[in-house]
Write a protein that holds these residues in place. Sequence first.
Motif, PDB file in Angstrom:
ATOM      1  N   HIS A 157     -26.392   0.852  -3.796  1.00 22.06           N
ATOM      2  CA  HIS A 157     -25.674  -0.276  -3.203  1.00 22.06           C
ATOM      3  C   HIS A 157     -24.409   0.272  -2.560  1.00 22.06           C
ATOM      4  CE1 HIS A 157     -23.090  -3.921  -3.133  1.00 22.06           C
ATOM      5  NE2 HIS A 157     -24.242  -4.535  -2.896  1.00 22.06           N
ATOM      6  N   LYS A 158     -24.313   0.180  -1.249  1.00 21.04           N
ATOM      7  CA  LYS A 158     -23.262   0.847  -0.479  1.00 21.04           C
ATOM      8  C   LYS A 158     -21.856   0.480  -0.944  1.00 21.04           C
ATOM      9  CE  LYS A 158     -21.977   1.885   4.304  1.00 21.04           C
ATOM     10  NZ  LYS A 158     -22.294   1.642   5.731  1.00 21.04           N
ATOM     11  N   GLN A 159     -21.575  -0.804  -1.112  1.00 21.15           N
ATOM     12  CA  GLN A 159     -20.231  -1.228  -1.499  1.00 21.15           C
ATOM     13  C   GLN A 159     -19.873  -0.764  -2.901  1.00 21.15           C
ATOM     14  OE1 GLN A 159     -20.769  -5.461  -0.643  1.00 21.15           O
ATOM     15  NE2 GLN A 159     -19.290  -5.305   1.027  1.00 21.15           N
ATOM     16  N   THR A 160     -20.848  -0.852  -3.821  1.00 15.59           N
ATOM     17  CA  THR A 160     -20.620  -0.392  -5.194  1.00 15.59           C
ATOM     18  C   THR A 160     -20.337   1.099  -5.220  1.00 15.59           C
ATOM     19  OG1 THR A 160     -22.053  -2.119  -6.097  1.00 15.59           O
ATOM     20  CG2 THR A 160     -21.623  -0.211  -7.498  1.00 15.59           C
ATOM     21  N   ASP A 161     -21.127   1.866  -4.474  1.00 18.45           N
ATOM     22  CA  ASP A 161     -20.940   3.318  -4.434  1.00 18.45           C
ATOM     23  C   ASP A 161     -19.583   3.679  -3.851  1.00 18.45           C
ATOM     24  OD1 ASP A 161     -23.412   3.700  -5.555  1.00 18.45           O
ATOM     25  OD2 ASP A 161     -24.435   4.049  -3.648  1.00 18.45           O
ATOM     26  N   HIS A 162     -19.160   2.940  -2.845  1.00 23.52           N
ATOM     27  CA  HIS A 162     -17.853   3.189  -2.233  1.00 23.52           C
ATOM     28  C   HIS A 162     -16.733   2.982  -3.259  1.00 23.52           C
ATOM     29  CE1 HIS A 162     -14.605   3.226   0.685  1.00 23.52           C
ATOM     30  NE2 HIS A 162     -14.173   2.084   0.173  1.00 23.52           N
ATOM     31  N   ALA A 195     -11.359   0.311   0.652  1.00 18.30           N
ATOM     32  CA  ALA A 195     -10.649   0.653  -0.576  1.00 18.30           C
ATOM     33  C   ALA A 195      -9.790   1.904  -0.437  1.00 18.30           C
ATOM     34  CB  ALA A 195     -11.651   0.840  -1.721  1.00 18.30           C
ATOM     35  N   GLU A 196     -10.005   2.703   0.593  1.00 23.52           N
ATOM     36  CA  GLU A 196      -9.233   3.937   0.718  1.00 23.52           C
ATOM     37  C   GLU A 196      -7.777   3.667   1.077  1.00 23.52           C
ATOM     38  OE1 GLU A 196      -9.951   5.857   4.999  1.00 23.52           O
ATOM     39  OE2 GLU A 196     -11.749   5.041   4.091  1.00 23.52           O
ATOM     40  N   GLY A 197      -7.483   2.468   1.588  1.00 21.79           N
ATOM     41  CA  GLY A 197      -6.111   2.138   1.963  1.00 21.79           C
ATOM     42  C   GLY A 197      -5.153   2.186   0.786  1.00 21.79           C
ATOM     43  N   ASP A 198      -5.571   1.690  -0.368  1.00 21.91           N
ATOM     44  CA  ASP A 198      -4.728   1.704  -1.559  1.00 21.91           C
ATOM     45  C   ASP A 198      -4.425   3.130  -1.992  1.00 21.91           C
ATOM     46  OD1 ASP A 198      -4.749  -1.051  -1.619  1.00 21.91           O
ATOM     47  OD2 ASP A 198      -6.467  -1.161  -2.987  1.00 21.91           O
ATOM     48  N   LEU A 199      -5.441   4.004  -1.922  1.00 27.48           N
ATOM     49  CA  LEU A 199      -5.235   5.394  -2.305  1.00 27.48           C
ATOM     50  C   LEU A 199      -4.253   6.063  -1.341  1.00 27.48           C
ATOM     51  CD1 LEU A 199      -5.974   7.889  -4.007  1.00 27.48           C
ATOM     52  CD2 LEU A 199      -7.834   8.318  -2.391  1.00 27.48           C
TER      53      LEU A 199
END
Length: 234
Positions: A157-162, A195-199
Motif C-alpha cells: 500500500h503506497k501511502q502506508t509504505d511512505h 510526510a517528508e516536509g515535517d522531517l
Amino acid sequence: MVKSIKSGRGYRDLTVKVKTARGRKLSSKLWLERQLNDPYVKRAQVEGYRGRAAFKILELDEKYRFLVPGARVVDLGCAPGGWCQVSVPRINALGEKSGKKVGTILGVDLQEVEPIPGAEIHVLDFMEDDADEKVKTWLGGKADVVMSDMAASSSGHKQTDHLRIMALCETAAYFAFDVLEEGGTFVAKVLAGGAEGDLQKLLKQKFKNVAHMKPPSSRADSSEKFVIATGFRG
C-alpha cells in the motif's frame, strides 16, 4: 543466462527475458527480469560490491564529500554491507593512504552481516534505549557521519509504505542527534511525498544545510531520494 554479442566497443549484454514458470507470480517474473538487466547489478558483481546500492553512496559522496579520511561513520541497517564497502577506502579505515588520518566505519543491523575488511559490524537494534551509548563506546567518541539506506518492509500500500519509511528515517535522525559530533552529516533514504516536509523542518533546525538528491543509480521508476544534512549544530 546472460548472452553477449560483440560490437565495435567490445561486448554488450543482450536483454534477458524470463519465462513465467509455473507457480511464479508475474510480479516476481518482472522483478527477476529487471535484476538480470540492471546495469548497476552487473557492475556491482564485476566490482565486488554486495549490492547495487553501493553506487548510491558513491554518487552521493562524489557530490557532497562527507566520507573523508579520518571520519568516524555509522551505517544504520548496514546489511548486506555495500555502503560499508564503499566507506572503507574513502575514510582510510585500513590506513592504506599514507599520511592521511585513519577513519572508522561502524555498521549495525538487526541481522548478522558477513565481515568486511576494515569495517566493524555489530548486531544491534538502533532503536534500543542505550543504542546510542553503545555506538559511541564502539567508536571511541561521537560520529562524524550517520547514514542510512534503510527501508521498511513493503505492505503493498503506497501511502502506508511512505509513512513507514518516513517514520524510520525520522527515528534515524533522532539517533543521529544523539551521536553526531558538531559539524557532522546525516544521510538517509526518503520517499517523495507529503510526510517528508515535517522531517525537513526538523533537520533544518538541527543542521546548517539540508539538500535532496536522487542519485543516477537510483531506479527511474522509484520514488526514493536521499536527504543530505550537513553542519550539525550540536
